[in-house]
Design an enzyme around this catalytic site. Structure first.
Site, PDB file in Angstrom:
ATOM      1  N   SER A 121      -9.652   0.839   0.768  1.00 10.07           N
ATOM      2  CA  SER A 121      -9.982   0.548   2.168  1.00 10.07           C
ATOM      3  C   SER A 121     -11.270   1.225   2.623  1.00 10.07           C
ATOM      4  O   SER A 121     -11.782   0.899   3.687  1.00 10.07           O
ATOM      5  CB  SER A 121      -8.831   0.990   3.077  1.00 10.07           C
ATOM      6  OG  SER A 121      -7.695   0.215   2.810  1.00 10.07           O
ATOM      7  N   HIS A 171      -8.378   7.491   9.388  1.00 10.43           N
ATOM      8  CA  HIS A 171      -8.092   6.821   8.121  1.00 10.43           C
ATOM      9  C   HIS A 171      -9.272   5.927   7.745  1.00 10.43           C
ATOM     10  O   HIS A 171     -10.140   5.637   8.572  1.00 10.43           O
ATOM     11  CB  HIS A 171      -6.798   6.006   8.274  1.00 10.43           C
ATOM     12  CG  HIS A 171      -6.054   5.827   6.996  1.00 10.43           C
ATOM     13  ND1 HIS A 171      -5.749   4.579   6.490  1.00 10.43           N
ATOM     14  CD2 HIS A 171      -5.560   6.722   6.114  1.00 10.43           C
ATOM     15  CE1 HIS A 171      -5.089   4.737   5.352  1.00 10.43           C
ATOM     16  NE2 HIS A 171      -4.958   6.013   5.100  1.00 10.43           N
TER      17      HIS A 171
HETATM   18 ZN   LIG Z   1      -3.782   0.508   0.241  1.00  7.34          ZN
END
Ligand SMILES: [Zn+2]
Ligand SMILES: *[C@@H]1O[C@H](CO)[C@@H](O)[C@H](O)[C@H]1NC(C)=O
Ligand SMILES: *[C@@H]1O[C@H](CO)[C@@H](O)[C@H](O)[C@H]1NC(C)=O
Length: 550
Positions: free
Chosen positions: A132, A195
């Site tokens: 990500s 994140h």
């Molecule tokens: Zn993942």
């Protein structure tokens, strides 16, 4: 015929079943699936050709009458389903339909009404299958880079703090481009706000895991040289200019010697409270601001939206929507956070860029939990619908995509309306049932018993919301997939999003639509000084056309 082919055709003939063909054998569907299948019957109208003709003609009319939205986009909202693979799309819509008592397959979710779809290639510079962080850099900064790194070019290897101090490796995100144009910017997520996905909008860092200074120190680096992600959000450009910051992750902002509003310890080693720093900066600048940590406070704040809004609703990730509903607790939904963000950002007459992430589709997939993955996808669909209702298509570009795929398969030959979360109508050649949704790898692997697969339908918690379906290869965490991800678009310049392209094109396409960033130089319409006035933009186009005629 060469011998090998002859041998092949002989062996094929031997395995041909009596009915059907080898590839699509006809076998009787089991009368009632073991898990208690709830198959709604297809609408009787579907038996007539007319039904499908009318359906197609209505779709053609919809396309022919679809406006082209020729103006520059004032607002851009990018919705991200973290791990929202293409094979997740159909099961999610089917679940929505089945919850409403229908067969489900025919359902259309909010973003599935968008007129344009495309496909994006997700690999990053050093990995076939991405994470990500490198994908966030691609779809927010417009550049592919290395796995695990954020907002820096591929000249920075992961974990290389020293390499990342070279400012020439730092990338600007579309959020920074929006701010540079005098528009507002905000980020919303159901994960920690530090994140990887949301951090792509504001961080320049060699490792996505350096969310607080303790992580940077533990890796042997000096946070003064390589500031952690939470610190960058509060104290560096462009995070320190964001008008909206909503998500989880309080622990990354708080010292490890204190506990937060819900009694959870902070993780910072430097003793700083970044929430207080954020507030102090706003107060010093005389900016009307609010910090909230629960749903009630968020909804209160939004009744009279402040200019700056920080909301941190959990110490870590926010709860799964299904779990928050069951607990009846005080966490806002993704749709509520999206509306709150829009209400704050809409105060800027020049417009805004907003990033909204349903971040836990990915976590549910990693745990082989399809019910949660689909439910988080429906939370995203709700958020898109809310934005669609609040902002007209003529001025606002909505784009929805995923960062990367997962390895969930939607398989079997079940009857129409079969419980999307249930067992297949079919049965394995080992006489053991299999689930319609299962994974090629992950923690859902079960040891075989007497050479046969385990019958998961006899699990005590079979089909509970957080039940783990079966997987082929044992892995602690299910992996991402390398297949392309879908892109859905609605609003100004929507046609740009069709086709199959590199994921790193996405922010440039959005920026083109909104006359932001480097892409604006490629668009004649963008040279107008007053982009907020469509009439002025039209005038400029006419003048430009006149010059071309001469
Ligand atoms: Zn993942
Ligand atoms: C808390 O921070 C101190 C430094 O201020 C550090 O030495 C200690 O290891 C930290 N504790 C934890 C549990 O991270
Ligand atoms: C929400 O936050 C406010 C302000 O701190 C607090 O008074 C209230 O009790 C909180 N509500 C819940 C349900 O925790």
């Amino acid at each position: 015929m060469r011998p090998s082919l002859l041998a092949l055709s002989v062996s094929l003939a031997l395995v041909l079943p009596a009915r059907g063909d080898r590839y699509h054998p006809e076998r009787g569907a089991r009368p009632v699936a073991a898990g208690g299948s709830r198959a709604a019957a297809p609408d009787a109208a579907e038996r007539a050709a007319d039904y499908w003709y009318s359906e197609a003609f209505a779709a053609i009319d919809e396309r022919l009458t679809e406006p082209t939205y020729d103006d520059v986009a004032k607002n851009v909202i990018m919705f991200l389903g973290d791990g929202l693979s293409v094979p997740t799309l159909a099961p999610a819509r089917t679940l929505a339909g089945q919850r409403a008592g229908r067969t489900g397959e025919e359902e259309r979710l909010s973003y599935e009404h968008f007129p344009v779809t495309g496909l994006a290639k997700t690999y990053c510079v050093d990995k076939q299958i991405p994470d990500s962080a490198c994908t966030a850099t691609a779809y927010l900064c417009g550049v592919k880079n290395n796995y695990g790194t954020l907002g820096v070019t591929a000249a920075v290897p992961r974990y290389d703090c020293a390499a990342s101090t070279d400012a020439a490796t730092h990338l600007d995100s579309i959020a920074a481009w929006a701010l540079a144009d005098g528009r507002s910017a905000g980020i919303v997520t159901s994960t920690r706000i530090t994140h990887a996905s949301p951090a792509g909008a504001y961080a320049n860092i060699a490792n996505r895991d350096w969310e607080n200074d303790g992580e940077v120190r533990a890796a042997g680096h000096d946070p003064a040289q390589c500031p952690d992600i939470a610190d960058q959000l509060v104290n560096s450009h462009p995070g320190n200019k964001f008008q909206v910051i909503l998500g989880g992750g309080r622990r990354e902002f708080r010292p490890n010697i204190t506990t937060d509003e819900e009694g959870q310890p902070g993780r910072r080693w430097d003793g700083r409270d970044l929430v207080s720093e954020w507030r102090a900066q706003r107060e010093e600048a005389g900016q009307w601001n609010a910090y909230v940590w629960n749903r009630t406070e968020l909804l209160d704040a939004i009744s009279n939206p402040p200019d700056y809004l920080l909301g941190l609703f959990e110490d870590g990730h926010m709860q799964y929507a299904a779990e928050a509903r069951l607990a009846g607790n005080d966490e806002p939904t993704l749709a509520e956070m999206t509306e709150a963000a829009i209400r704050v950002l809409s105060k800027n007459p020049r417009g805004f860029f907003l990033f909204v992430e349903s971040g836990r589709i990915d976590h549910a997939h990693h745990d082989n939990m399809p019910h949660l993955a689909l439910d988080e996808t429906l939370a995203l669909a709700d958020a898109v619908q809310r934005a669609d209702e609040l902002l007209p298509a003529a001025s606002t570009l909505l784009v929805l995509t995923a960062d990367h795929s997962h390895v969930m398969a939607y398989n079997g030959y079940s009857r129409r309306g079969n419980d999307i979360l249930g067992v297949s109508d079919d049965i394995g050649d080992d006489d053991v049932p299999y689930m319609t949704l299962s994974y090629t790898n992950g923690p859902g692997y079960r040891d075989h018993v007497d050479g046969r697969r385990a019958d998961v339908t006899s699990d005590n918690t079979f089909q509970a919301v957080a039940w783990q379906t079966h997987a082929e290869v044992p892995l602690e965490s299910e992996t991402h997939g390398g297949d392309d991800v879908a892109v859905f678009a609605r609003g100004p310049a929507q046609a740009l999003f069709t086709g199959l392209y590199e994921q790193s094109q996405l922010p440039h396409l959005m920026a083109h639509a909104a006359c932001l960033g480097p892409a604006a130089q490629h668009r004649q319409l963008c040279s107008s000084a007053s982009l907020t006035s469509p009439a002025a933009a039209l005038l400029l186009t006419l003048v430009a056309a006149l010059f071309r005629l001469q």
